[in-house]
Design a protein around this motif. Structure first.
Motif, PDB file in Angstrom:
ATOM      1  N   VAL A 163     -16.329 -40.973 -26.600  1.00 14.86           N
ATOM      2  CA  VAL A 163     -14.956 -41.121 -26.128  1.00 14.86           C
ATOM      3  C   VAL A 163     -14.937 -41.613 -24.687  1.00 14.86           C
ATOM      4  CG1 VAL A 163     -12.761 -39.952 -25.730  1.00 14.86           C
ATOM      5  CG2 VAL A 163     -14.209 -39.270 -27.649  1.00 14.86           C
ATOM      6  N   TYR A 164     -15.750 -40.968 -23.850  1.00 15.11           N
ATOM      7  CA  TYR A 164     -15.746 -41.267 -22.423  1.00 15.11           C
ATOM      8  C   TYR A 164     -17.022 -42.010 -22.047  1.00 15.11           C
ATOM      9  CZ  TYR A 164     -11.805 -38.086 -22.287  1.00 15.11           C
ATOM     10  OH  TYR A 164     -10.586 -37.495 -22.506  1.00 15.11           O
ATOM     11  N   GLU A 165     -16.984 -43.307 -22.204  1.00 16.02           N
ATOM     12  CA  GLU A 165     -18.148 -44.142 -21.911  1.00 16.02           C
ATOM     13  C   GLU A 165     -18.517 -44.083 -20.438  1.00 16.02           C
ATOM     14  OE1 GLU A 165     -17.073 -47.992 -23.211  1.00 16.02           O
ATOM     15  OE2 GLU A 165     -16.927 -47.445 -25.337  1.00 16.02           O
ATOM     16  N   ALA A 166     -17.522 -43.849 -19.571  1.00 15.02           N
ATOM     17  CA  ALA A 166     -17.785 -43.781 -18.130  1.00 15.02           C
ATOM     18  C   ALA A 166     -18.154 -42.376 -17.683  1.00 15.02           C
ATOM     19  CB  ALA A 166     -16.552 -44.267 -17.358  1.00 15.02           C
ATOM     20  N   GLY A 167     -18.290 -41.444 -18.637  1.00 10.57           N
ATOM     21  CA  GLY A 167     -18.667 -40.069 -18.303  1.00 10.57           C
ATOM     22  C   GLY A 167     -17.459 -39.167 -18.129  1.00 10.57           C
ATOM     23  N   TYR A 168     -17.730 -37.861 -18.096  1.00  5.57           N
ATOM     24  CA  TYR A 168     -16.666 -36.873 -17.909  1.00  5.57           C
ATOM     25  C   TYR A 168     -17.204 -35.720 -17.074  1.00  5.57           C
ATOM     26  CZ  TYR A 168     -19.095 -34.739 -21.902  1.00  5.57           C
ATOM     27  OH  TYR A 168     -20.042 -34.218 -22.746  1.00  5.57           O
ATOM     28  N   LEU A 169     -16.297 -34.945 -16.499  1.00  4.66           N
ATOM     29  CA  LEU A 169     -16.667 -33.842 -15.612  1.00  4.66           C
ATOM     30  C   LEU A 169     -16.833 -32.561 -16.413  1.00  4.66           C
ATOM     31  CD1 LEU A 169     -14.086 -34.583 -12.752  1.00  4.66           C
ATOM     32  CD2 LEU A 169     -16.477 -35.302 -12.865  1.00  4.66           C
ATOM     33  N   THR A 170     -17.838 -31.785 -16.059  1.00  4.73           N
ATOM     34  CA  THR A 170     -18.041 -30.464 -16.681  1.00  4.73           C
ATOM     35  C   THR A 170     -18.067 -29.373 -15.615  1.00  4.73           C
ATOM     36  OG1 THR A 170     -20.452 -30.788 -16.609  1.00  4.73           O
ATOM     37  CG2 THR A 170     -19.310 -31.408 -18.643  1.00  4.73           C
ATOM     38  N   ASN A 171     -17.769 -29.749 -14.364  1.00  2.46           N
ATOM     39  CA  ASN A 171     -17.816 -28.820 -13.238  1.00  2.46           C
ATOM     40  C   ASN A 171     -16.428 -28.738 -12.604  1.00  2.46           C
ATOM     41  OD1 ASN A 171     -18.107 -28.365 -10.157  1.00  2.46           O
ATOM     42  ND2 ASN A 171     -20.038 -27.588 -11.009  1.00  2.46           N
ATOM     43  N   GLU A 172     -15.935 -27.521 -12.454  1.00  2.00           N
ATOM     44  CA  GLU A 172     -14.583 -27.320 -11.929  1.00  2.00           C
ATOM     45  C   GLU A 172     -14.445 -27.837 -10.497  1.00  2.00           C
ATOM     46  OE1 GLU A 172     -11.386 -23.754 -12.252  1.00  2.00           O
ATOM     47  OE2 GLU A 172     -13.209 -23.271 -11.102  1.00  2.00           O
ATOM     48  N   ASP A 173     -15.459 -27.623  -9.666  1.00  2.00           N
ATOM     49  CA  ASP A 173     -15.385 -28.079  -8.275  1.00  2.00           C
ATOM     50  C   ASP A 173     -15.247 -29.597  -8.199  1.00  2.00           C
ATOM     51  OD1 ASP A 173     -15.602 -25.481  -7.382  1.00  2.00           O
ATOM     52  OD2 ASP A 173     -17.781 -25.561  -7.133  1.00  2.00           O
ATOM     53  N   GLN A 174     -15.967 -30.302  -9.073  1.00  2.00           N
ATOM     54  CA  GLN A 174     -15.869 -31.760  -9.103  1.00  2.00           C
ATOM     55  C   GLN A 174     -14.453 -32.198  -9.486  1.00  2.00           C
ATOM     56  OE1 GLN A 174     -18.973 -32.757 -11.911  1.00  2.00           O
ATOM     57  NE2 GLN A 174     -20.420 -33.263 -10.275  1.00  2.00           N
ATOM     58  N   PHE A 175     -13.865 -31.473 -10.445  1.00  2.00           N
ATOM     59  CA  PHE A 175     -12.520 -31.829 -10.890  1.00  2.00           C
ATOM     60  C   PHE A 175     -11.505 -31.605  -9.772  1.00  2.00           C
ATOM     61  CE2 PHE A 175      -8.507 -30.797 -13.169  1.00  2.00           C
ATOM     62  CZ  PHE A 175      -8.338 -32.022 -13.807  1.00  2.00           C
ATOM     63  N   ILE A 176     -11.610 -30.495  -9.068  1.00  2.00           N
ATOM     64  CA  ILE A 176     -10.691 -30.211  -7.957  1.00  2.00           C
ATOM     65  C   ILE A 176     -10.839 -31.263  -6.867  1.00  2.00           C
ATOM     66  CG2 ILE A 176     -10.205 -28.575  -6.091  1.00  2.00           C
ATOM     67  CD1 ILE A 176     -10.814 -26.315  -8.048  1.00  2.00           C
ATOM     68  N   LYS A 177     -12.076 -31.655  -6.573  1.00  2.00           N
ATOM     69  CA  LYS A 177     -12.310 -32.691  -5.566  1.00  2.00           C
ATOM     70  C   LYS A 177     -11.675 -34.017  -5.995  1.00  2.00           C
ATOM     71  CE  LYS A 177     -15.977 -35.095  -3.054  1.00  2.00           C
ATOM     72  NZ  LYS A 177     -17.438 -35.255  -2.865  1.00  2.00           N
ATOM     73  N   THR A 178     -11.773 -34.346  -7.286  1.00  3.87           N
ATOM     74  CA  THR A 178     -11.169 -35.576  -7.804  1.00  3.87           C
ATOM     75  C   THR A 178      -9.651 -35.537  -7.667  1.00  3.87           C
ATOM     76  OG1 THR A 178     -12.980 -35.821  -9.391  1.00  3.87           O
ATOM     77  CG2 THR A 178     -10.991 -37.094  -9.811  1.00  3.87           C
ATOM     78  N   LEU A 179      -9.044 -34.368  -7.938  1.00  2.00           N
ATOM     79  CA  LEU A 179      -7.601 -34.217  -7.767  1.00  2.00           C
ATOM     80  C   LEU A 179      -7.197 -34.426  -6.313  1.00  2.00           C
ATOM     81  CD1 LEU A 179      -6.681 -31.156 -10.037  1.00  2.00           C
ATOM     82  CD2 LEU A 179      -5.850 -33.498 -10.289  1.00  2.00           C
ATOM     83  N   GLU A 180      -7.993 -33.904  -5.395  1.00  2.00           N
ATOM     84  CA  GLU A 180      -7.705 -34.066  -3.958  1.00  2.00           C
ATOM     85  C   GLU A 180      -7.752 -35.543  -3.568  1.00  2.00           C
ATOM     86  OE1 GLU A 180     -10.676 -31.634  -2.174  1.00  2.00           O
ATOM     87  OE2 GLU A 180      -9.393 -29.847  -2.099  1.00  2.00           O
ATOM     88  N   GLU A 181      -8.734 -36.257  -4.068  1.00  2.00           N
ATOM     89  CA  GLU A 181      -8.880 -37.681  -3.738  1.00  2.00           C
ATOM     90  C   GLU A 181      -7.705 -38.496  -4.242  1.00  2.00           C
ATOM     91  OE1 GLU A 181     -12.576 -38.613  -5.536  1.00  2.00           O
ATOM     92  OE2 GLU A 181     -13.807 -37.803  -3.885  1.00  2.00           O
ATOM     93  N   GLU A 182      -7.172 -38.133  -5.405  1.00  2.00           N
ATOM     94  CA  GLU A 182      -6.080 -38.911  -5.993  1.00  2.00           C
ATOM     95  C   GLU A 182      -4.739 -38.691  -5.298  1.00  2.00           C
ATOM     96  OE1 GLU A 182      -5.722 -38.642 -10.194  1.00  2.00           O
ATOM     97  OE2 GLU A 182      -7.719 -39.466 -10.589  1.00  2.00           O
ATOM     98  N   GLN A 183      -4.647 -37.658  -4.463  1.00  2.00           N
ATOM     99  CA  GLN A 183      -3.390 -37.416  -3.756  1.00  2.00           C
ATOM    100  C   GLN A 183      -3.050 -38.559  -2.802  1.00  2.00           C
ATOM    101  OE1 GLN A 183      -1.444 -34.770  -4.743  1.00  2.00           O
ATOM    102  NE2 GLN A 183      -3.137 -34.683  -6.213  1.00  2.00           N
ATOM    103  N   ASN A 184      -4.056 -39.262  -2.334  1.00  2.00           N
ATOM    104  CA  ASN A 184      -3.850 -40.362  -1.400  1.00  2.00           C
ATOM    105  C   ASN A 184      -3.897 -41.730  -2.078  1.00  2.00           C
ATOM    106  OD1 ASN A 184      -3.777 -38.522   0.821  1.00  2.00           O
ATOM    107  ND2 ASN A 184      -6.020 -38.427   0.788  1.00  2.00           N
ATOM    108  N   GLN A 185      -3.865 -41.751  -3.404  1.00  2.00           N
ATOM    109  CA  GLN A 185      -3.957 -43.004  -4.147  1.00  2.00           C
ATOM    110  C   GLN A 185      -2.627 -43.333  -4.823  1.00  2.00           C
ATOM    111  OE1 GLN A 185      -7.222 -42.496  -6.876  1.00  2.00           O
ATOM    112  NE2 GLN A 185      -8.739 -42.177  -5.248  1.00  2.00           N
ATOM    113  N   GLU A 186      -2.460 -44.596  -5.176  1.00  2.00           N
ATOM    114  CA  GLU A 186      -1.280 -45.073  -5.891  1.00  2.00           C
ATOM    115  C   GLU A 186      -1.727 -45.718  -7.208  1.00  2.00           C
ATOM    116  OE1 GLU A 186       1.889 -44.643  -5.160  1.00  2.00           O
ATOM    117  OE2 GLU A 186       1.368 -43.528  -3.333  1.00  2.00           O
ATOM    118  N   PRO A 187      -0.834 -45.858  -8.178  1.00  2.00           N
ATOM    119  CA  PRO A 187      -1.211 -46.517  -9.433  1.00  2.00           C
ATOM    120  C   PRO A 187      -1.747 -47.927  -9.191  1.00  2.00           C
ATOM    121  CG  PRO A 187       0.906 -45.424  -9.666  1.00  2.00           C
ATOM    122  CD  PRO A 187       0.547 -45.341  -8.212  1.00  2.00           C
ATOM    123  N   LEU A 188      -2.682 -48.332 -10.030  1.00  2.00           N
ATOM    124  CA  LEU A 188      -3.254 -49.671  -9.924  1.00  2.00           C
ATOM    125  C   LEU A 188      -2.261 -50.727 -10.416  1.00  2.00           C
ATOM    126  CD1 LEU A 188      -6.836 -48.998 -11.359  1.00  2.00           C
ATOM    127  CD2 LEU A 188      -6.162 -49.087  -8.957  1.00  2.00           C
TER     128      LEU A 188
END
Length: 416
Positions: A118-143
């Protein structure tokens, strides 16, 4: 032709039209605790902020199809009390997968292998990684480029060659196609593919894919391939908005001659019929005024010059224009007259038989290269024609249920 209608036909149409809005219920295995319905075991949760994630909020839904990931029966084997939660970042669609179960058999399905598909680009299995990804997206806009906006919803246009970051984003987008569209085929990486992505504020809601096909050195045909919305946003008018946006793009493109569609689902066809009927209404009322049709003489086809004019102005296929026109006629026909309704059915079979019946090519050849004599071939053609008419009459019953549903919607929206 048999009489397709009776005095209670109007009530029959109203009741049966509702079935086109119903989704078949899911079926869960209960005889074996180690066989789980994948659609029920998996829950997606779209979250936009860390607070949403930690408080258990977010947009929750279950996949419609998992047979393209697990077994053909939509089932997952080898786990008791299986529960799979997939948190997904609302903007970038990055997944964090959590799996739990009480028991596992030795020959259980390999879940990691399935999700890797399903996820050819990989997926997260670690909660800390997911929280960090959410933080990074707060400063991003849709492509992509913002091309349409209504209320809190925005449609962005993306292309592989011209949209920065889209190559990395595309695999996560395709993962939703896989579990929400049956038998999906991923769009290619060619530059002619256009993605229209819908967001509510900064949360992904749905998408449409369009292929720009070159039919001459300076001419193109648009082919609408897929349209997808998350379950909570289906039948909310977003499909019509998205379709109108596609029409707007084609009308603005001087190279585009026409827009076509790949095999549409029944729900999509209804939405498209309603949208096209609203767009083409002004053309149709010039042919037949808005009044009850009581005579078969008033059931007339679109004049050819008028049809070509509509095709040129709206860049729609003649079949779809004629279909919308048939719905327009149906809306005004006196349905209390069984004879008139039967005459209207004959009109559809006579003028628009091709959409309802796919004619077979009759070419019978034997091993020695000889073919049927003219008399045999003529008898076979007569039998084929009889079979086609029988099948067409049977299909018209369901077709009129759809027409009734669409006509009711047009009246409700005060189009007619």
């Amino acid at each position: 032709m048999a009489n397709l209608f009776d005095e209670e036909q109007g009530q029959y149409l109203r009741l049966n039209a509702l079935k086109y809005l119903e989704k078949p219920p899911e079926v869960q295995r209960e005889d074996d605790p180690f066989i789980t319905n994948g659609s029920l075991a998996i829950t997606y949760i779209l979250v936009e902020t860390i607070e949403q994630y930690k408080t258990g909020q977010g947009l929750k839904f279950q996949p419609s199809y998992v047979h393209q990931v697990f077994r053909q029966t939509n089932e997952i084997y080898g786990y008791k009390d299986l529960k799979i939660t997939i948190h997904v970042t609302a903007l970038g669609l990055k997944p964090y997968i959590q799996i739990s179960y009480s028991e596992q058999t030795e020959d259980a399905d390999d879940l990691n292998e399935s999700f890797n598909k399903v996820y050819e680009a990989g997926y997260l299995t670690n909660e800390d990684q997911f929280i960090k990804t959410l933080e990074e997206e707060q400063n991003q806009e849709p492509l992509g480029d913002l091309i349409e906006q209504y209320e809190d919803f925005k449609i962005y246009k993306c292309q592989t060659a011209t949209t920065n970051g889209f190559i990395q984003f595309k695999p996560f987008l395709q993962a939703f196609l896989l579990v929400l569209i049956d038998g999906v085929q991923y769009p290619g990486d060619e530059n002619e593919w256009v993605y229209l992505i819908l967001y509510e504020n900064r949360q992904f809601i749905g998408l449409t894919t369009v292929c720009e096909l070159n039919i001459a050195w300076d001419k193109q045909r648009y082919r609408l391939s897929q349209m997808l919305f998350l379950p909570q946003y289906q039948r909310k008018g977003h499909g019509s908005r998205m379709l109108r946006t596609v029409y707007k793009l084609e009308l603005e493109d001087q190279k585009c001659l026409q827009i076509t569609l790949e095999d549409p689902s029944e729900d999509f066809q209804v939405m498209r019929d309603i949208t096209d009927s609203k767009i083409l209404y002004e053309h149709f009322k010039d042919i037949i005024p808005n009044q009850v049709i009581n005579s078969v003489q008033d059931i007339v086809d679109i004049p050819k010059d008028k049809l070509f004019e509509i095709m040129k102005k709206n860049k729609l296929h003649a079949y779809q224009i004629k279909r919308a026109y048939s719905i327009y006629l149906y809306a005004f026909i006196n349905k209390k007259s069984s004879k008139l309704m039967t005459d209207f059915a004959k009109y559809l079979l006579r003028e628009h038989q091709k959409p309802y019946v796919r004619k077979k090519n009759i070419l019978v050849k034997f091993e020695d290269g000889s073919s049927m004599d003219p008399k045999q071939l003529h008898l076979l053609e007569l039998k084929e024609r009889e079979d086609r008419n029988i099948n067409a009459e049977e299909s018209l019953g369901e077709e009129f249920c759809l027409f009734e549903l669409i006509a009711t919607k047009l009246r409700k929206d005060k189009v007619i």
